[in-house]
Design a protein around this motif. Structure first.
Motif, short mmCIF file in Angstrom:
data_model
loop_
_atom_site.label_atom_id
_atom_site.label_comp_id
_atom_site.label_asym_id
_atom_site.label_seq_id
_atom_site.Cartn_x
_atom_site.Cartn_y
_atom_site.Cartn_z
N ILE A 12 46.36 36.75 44.38
CA ILE A 12 45.47 37.63 43.62
C ILE A 12 45.33 39.00 44.28
CG2 ILE A 12 43.06 37.97 42.92
CD1 ILE A 12 42.96 34.86 42.56
N TYR A 13 45.15 39.01 45.61
CA TYR A 13 44.89 40.27 46.31
C TYR A 13 46.15 40.87 46.94
CZ TYR A 13 40.06 39.15 45.53
OH TYR A 13 38.85 38.87 44.94
N LYS A 14 47.28 40.21 46.72
CA LYS A 14 48.58 40.69 47.23
C LYS A 14 48.53 40.95 48.73
CE LYS A 14 50.04 42.37 42.82
NZ LYS A 14 50.42 43.43 41.95
N MET A 58 39.47 45.78 56.49
CA MET A 58 39.81 44.74 55.51
C MET A 58 40.64 45.38 54.41
SD MET A 58 37.08 42.18 53.82
CE MET A 58 37.56 40.81 52.82
N ARG A 59 41.92 45.07 54.36
CA ARG A 59 42.81 45.71 53.40
C ARG A 59 43.10 44.81 52.21
NH1 ARG A 59 46.74 48.16 57.91
NH2 ARG A 59 45.12 49.37 58.87
N ASP A 60 43.30 45.47 51.10
CA ASP A 60 43.60 44.80 49.84
C ASP A 60 44.95 45.31 49.38
OD1 ASP A 60 43.72 43.88 47.27
OD2 ASP A 60 41.89 44.85 46.59
N GLY A 61 45.95 44.43 49.32
CA GLY A 61 47.29 44.84 48.97
C GLY A 61 47.48 45.26 47.53
N ARG A 62 46.49 45.01 46.67
CA ARG A 62 46.65 45.39 45.27
C ARG A 62 46.76 46.90 45.12
NH1 ARG A 62 41.54 42.83 42.63
NH2 ARG A 62 40.71 43.82 44.49
N LEU A 63 46.19 47.67 46.04
CA LEU A 63 46.17 49.11 45.90
C LEU A 63 47.37 49.78 46.57
CD1 LEU A 63 42.39 49.68 46.62
CD2 LEU A 63 43.53 49.44 44.43
#
Length: 87
Positions: A12-14, A58-63
């Motif tokens: 979901i968050y890649k 905290m990183r989110d790969g979706r972006l």
């Protein structure tokens, strides 16, 4: 609560499949253990944590794209493909 396994969170968050576990070990989110021993995470809690924490923590790969967060990527036009001749 919207429960999800670590693999589901990663999809979901890649992010890498170990990332949800890393977030839990750093105290950013809570891990929930089912009676079967499987670990679940609360998607609502992850969404909230991602908005509260700086991207350096905290990183989110979706972006991000494969080329980095600041890469400029344009979509290629769809090219027509001619069917192969059959003999």
């Amino acid at each position: 609560m919207r429960p999800a396994t670590g693999d589901q969170v990663a999809t979901i968050y890649k992010v890498h499949p170990r990332t949800p576990s890393n977030w839990a070990s750093k105290g950013y989110i809570t891990a929930y253990e089912a009676p079967t021993g499987e670990i679940y995470y609360n998607l609502d809690e992850i969404d909230e944590a991602l908005t509260k924490r700086p991207r350096t923590q905290m990183r989110d790969g979706r972006l991000q794209s494969r080329l980095g967060a600041n890469a400029r990527v344009k979509r290629l036009p769809v090219l027509a493909v001619e069917p192969e001749a059959t003999s």
